[in-house]
Write an enzyme that holds these catalytic residues in place. Structure first.
Site, PDB file in Angstrom:
ATOM      1  N   GLY A 205       0.810  -1.209   0.000  1.00  0.00           N
ATOM      2  CA  GLY A 205       0.000   0.000   0.000  1.00  0.00           C
ATOM      3  C   GLY A 205       0.844   1.260   0.000  1.00  0.00           C
ATOM      4  O   GLY A 205       0.436   2.281   0.542  1.00  0.00           O
ATOM      5  N   ASP A 258      -2.207  -8.735   9.805  1.00  0.00           N
ATOM      6  CA  ASP A 258      -3.164  -8.136   8.867  1.00  0.00           C
ATOM      7  C   ASP A 258      -4.228  -9.167   8.497  1.00  0.00           C
ATOM      8  O   ASP A 258      -4.772  -9.166   7.389  1.00  0.00           O
ATOM      9  CB  ASP A 258      -2.447  -7.615   7.613  1.00  0.00           C
TER      10      ASP A 258
END
Length: 364
Positions: A205, A258
C-alpha cells in the site's frame, strides 16, 4: 508456583532452564542445562489484525470481536488491537462504543483505524467509496468517546490536513501510523516530524522505492519509525522481510498478521469493508481486481516464517512481542520473559509450533 521448562527466549538470549510463575507474574528464570527442547516465548502482540476464525473486527460487532480475539489467542496472540478498514464515520463511532468495554475488560488492547484517511492511488483493498481527507472533528470525537480505547490510526501524510491530524493523534496518546500512501520521501519525513511513529505494513500500500525519488518505504526505514511487516511470504518475499528487519533492527520492526476473518477457515468467498474477497490457497484477493486483501496469517506462523527467512530467534521474538508491547506503552507489564512481568507466554515445540498458551499465568 508453576514451573515450565525448556529453551526460554529472553530479550538477550535463549536460556535453557525453568520459568517459574507466581500467579499471573513471572517469578524467576532458573538456568538448567538438563531442561527440555520446548521453546518458550512471550505471548505475541499483534498491532494489525482485522479478524480470524470466521469472525471480523470490521463491522463493529462486540460478539464477533470477542470470538476473533479468542481465535488468535489460541495461536499465541495474548495482546492485540482490533483493526477496522475504511468505513463510514457512523460505523467507526459505533465500533468504538462497542469495543470500549472489551478494551476495559482486557480482551482487546485497543482499536486501530486503518483508514479512511488514505490515498486513493494506494488504497489496495480499502474501499475507495469510503476514503476521504482527514477530519479533525471525526478524530476528536472518536478519541473522546473511546476514553483511551483508540490506540492507533493510519493516515496518508500527503493528504490535506494530514499533518495536523498526525500531530493531534500523537498529542492525545494515539499511535499515528503512515500507510496506504503515495507520499514522497520528503512528505513521509514531514509525517514523522509531525509525530507519526508507525509504518503500516511497510512496502504494501505504498509507492515503490525509486533511486531518484525514494518515496515512503525508504523515508520510513531511514527514520526512527517502527515498521510493521506482514510475514506471510505473500505480502513480502522472505528476502525482503529479512532485509527490512535487518535495516530497521528488531527494536524498530514488528511482525503483524493483517489477518481477516478467513484466517483459519476454508477457501471461499468473504467480505471486507463492503467488498467481496476470494480466498484461494491461503491468499485473499478482492474479487473485482485481484488486489491482496489482508492475510490468513497467525502470529505463530509469522514467527516461524521470520526465523525461516534467516532472522535470529531472539530478534524474531522481539519483533513478535517485545517491540510491539513497548510501542503500545505496555513494555513494563508484558511482552518479554522477564521476572516481574505478566506471565503471557507460548510454549512451542522444537519446530516452533504452539503446544500451549498461557495468559496471566492461566493456561487456555
Amino acid at each position: 508456583m508453576t514451573r515450565i521448562s525448556g529453551r526460554i527466549v529472553t530479550p538477550d538470549a535463549v536460556v535453557r532452564g525453568h520459568l517459574d510463575l507466581d500467579g499471573e507474574l513471572i517469578a524467576a528464570i532458573v538456568p538448567d542445562d538438563a531442561a527440555g527442547d520446548d521453546v518458550i516465548v512471550p505471548g505475541f502482540v499483534d498491532l494489525h489484525c482485522h479478524g480470524g476464525g470466521g469472525h471480523t473486527f470490521t463491522t463493529g460487532s462486540a460478539e464477533a470481536a470477542r470470538a476473533a480475539a479468542a481465535f488468535h489467542l489460541r495461536h499465541g496472540t495474548t495482546t492485540m488491537l482490533a483493526s477496522l478498514v475504511s468505513s463510514p464515520f457512523e460505523l467507526m463511532r459505533s465500533a468504538v462504543l462497542a469495543y470500549q468495554p472489551l478494551v476495559a475488560e482486557g480482551v482487546l488492547a485497543g482499536i486501530h483505524f486503518e483508514g479512511p484517511y488514505l490515498s486513493e492511488v494506494r488504497c489496495g483493498a480499502q474501499n475507495p467509496a469510503y476514503l476521504r481527507d482527514p477530519s479533525m472533528s471525526e478524530i476528536k470525537d472518536l478519541i473522546k468517546i473511546g476514553e483511551g480505547a483508540v490506540r492507533m490510526m493510519t493516515v496518508a501524510p500527503e493528504l490535506p490536513d494530514a499533518l495536523d491530524a498526525i500531530a493531534y493523534l500523537a498529542g492525545h496518546g494515539v499511535l499515528a501510523a503512515i500507510g496506504h500512501t503515495d507520499a514522497t520521501y520528503d512528505q513521509t519525513h514531514a509525517g514523522v516530524a509531525a509525530g507519526a511513529t508507525v509504518a503500516t505494513h511497510l512496502f504494501n500500500g505504498m509507492r515503490p522505492p525509486h533511486h531518484r525519488e525514494p518515496g515512503p518505504v525508504v523515508g520510513l526505514l531511514s527514520s526512527a519509525i517502527v515498521c510493521e511487516l506482514i510475514a506471510d511470504n505473500i505480502h513480502l518475499h522472505p528476502g525482503m522481510l529479512a532485509f527490512a528487519a535487518r535495516s530497521a533492527g528488531p527494536g524498530r520492526s514488528v511482525l503483524v498478521t493483517d489477518a481477516m476473518d478467513a484466517t483459519g477457515m476454508p477457501d471461499g468467498r468473504y467480505e471486507l469493508g463492503g467488498q467481496e474477497v476470494v480466498v484461494a490457497d491461503r491468499v485473499a484477493r478482492l474479487a473485482h481486481n485481484g488486489s491482496i486483501a489482508g492475510s490468513t496469517l497467525t502470529m505463530d506462523v509469522a514467527l516461524r516464517n521470520a526465523v525461516a527467512a534467516g532472522l535470529p530467534l531472539v530478534d524474531a521474538v522481539a519483533m513478535a512481542s517485545t517491540t510491539p508491547a513497548r510501542l503500545l506503552g505496555l513494555g513494563d507489564r508484558l511482552g518479554a520473559l522477564v521476572a516481574g512481568l505478566r506471565a503471557d507466554l507460548v510454549v512451542l515445540s522444537p519446530d516452533l509450533t504452539p503446544t500451549s498458551v498461557l495468559r496471566g499465568g492461566e493456561a487456555l
